[in-house]
Scaffold this active site. Structure first.
Site, PDB file in Angstrom:
ATOM      1  N   GLU A  61       0.821  -1.210   0.000  1.00 31.56           N
ATOM      2  CA  GLU A  61       0.000   0.000   0.000  1.00 31.56           C
ATOM      3  C   GLU A  61       0.855   1.261   0.000  1.00 31.56           C
ATOM      4  O   GLU A  61       0.538   2.236  -0.697  1.00 31.56           O
ATOM      5  CB  GLU A  61      -0.957  -0.015   1.195  1.00 31.56           C
ATOM      6  CG  GLU A  61      -2.068  -1.053   1.047  1.00 31.56           C
ATOM      7  CD  GLU A  61      -2.979  -1.144   2.264  1.00 31.56           C
ATOM      8  OE1 GLU A  61      -2.799  -0.334   3.202  1.00 31.56           O
ATOM      9  OE2 GLU A  61      -3.859  -2.013   2.279  1.00 31.56           O
ATOM     10  N   HIS A 109     -10.038   0.795   1.009  1.00 27.64           N
ATOM     11  CA  HIS A 109     -10.418  -0.031   2.156  1.00 27.64           C
ATOM     12  C   HIS A 109     -11.914  -0.347   2.187  1.00 27.64           C
ATOM     13  O   HIS A 109     -12.391  -0.986   3.127  1.00 27.64           O
ATOM     14  CB  HIS A 109     -10.006   0.659   3.467  1.00 27.64           C
ATOM     15  CG  HIS A 109      -8.525   0.670   3.690  1.00 27.64           C
ATOM     16  ND1 HIS A 109      -7.683   1.536   3.041  1.00 27.64           N
ATOM     17  CD2 HIS A 109      -7.734  -0.102   4.486  1.00 27.64           C
ATOM     18  CE1 HIS A 109      -6.435   1.312   3.429  1.00 27.64           C
ATOM     19  NE2 HIS A 109      -6.437   0.331   4.299  1.00 27.64           N
TER      20      HIS A 109
END
Length: 206
Positions: free
Chosen positions: A52, A85
């Site tokens: 990420e 997310h």
């Protein structure tokens, strides 16, 4: 880590073992071997932070910054990070872990704090020129989770605990600029990129 002074105090207060026993567990090779064979631990502490931060900081920021400037890029990039997310919604709906309203409320809250966290790690990446800081910070925050403020308010040792929370926030704000001073880290790749693009007045680079 200093920002989590309160949660770390809370963790130590609630831990049944003393400091020496805790250090033995942390330093024991068997504990690390168990972690390295746990796919969930690997995902949360190694794979997710590394991938990420690589995608949203090391790759996306250099693409956005020349187009919109460092400041807007720092706050735009985390929005993509927050949206990434939202896949947790599918997982929670599939396994019916809560009501639909609570799931979406939880997702909105998670989006908010992941976006703020993303802005912070973007700031770290720009100011230090290195990815290791954001990755370690990401891994640590994944381990700690969101601070249990409500539990702290009801804790038997509430006063010292809340003092720890306040002290952690204060020290974090006080030390953020000096500890990320670009002069400590040498050449900053993103700032060099902006200089070549003609933007030599980026305030985060100095």
């Amino acid at each position: 880590m200093i920002l989590f002074l309160g949660p770390l105090m809370q963790l130590s207060m609630d831990c049944p073992c003393d400091l020496a026993d805790g250090l033995k567990v942390v330093l024991a090779p068997r504990s690390w071997a168990r972690c390295l064979t746990d796919m969930r631990w690997l995902r949360n502490q190694v794979i997710a932070p590394l991938t990420e931060e690589l995608v949203f900081r090391a790759c996306m920021l250099p693409m956005l910054a020349p187009c919109m400037g460092l400041g807007p890029a720092v706050f735009t990039c985390p929005l993509f990070f927050g949206v990434a997310h939202f896949h947790h919604i599918i997982e929670q709906l599939r396994f019916r872990q809560s009501s639909v309203g609570n799931i979406f409320l939880s997702a909105a809250f998670q989006f908010s704090y992941t976006a703020v966290f993303g802005a912070y790690t973007a700031f770290l990446f720009i100011r230090t020129g290195h990815l290791i800081g954001p990755v370690l910070c990401h891994s640590f925050c994944n381990y700690m989770g969101f601070p249990a403020v409500c539990a702290a308010l009801e804790h038997p040792q509430r006063r010292p605990l809340l003092a720890g929370y306040a002290l952690g926030v204060g020290l974090f704000l006080l030390l953020l600029q000096p500890l990320t001073d670009p002069k400590l880290y040498g050449s900053l790749p993103l700032c060099v990129l902006l200089e070549r693009a003609g933007d030599s007045e980026a305030p985060l680079c100095s």
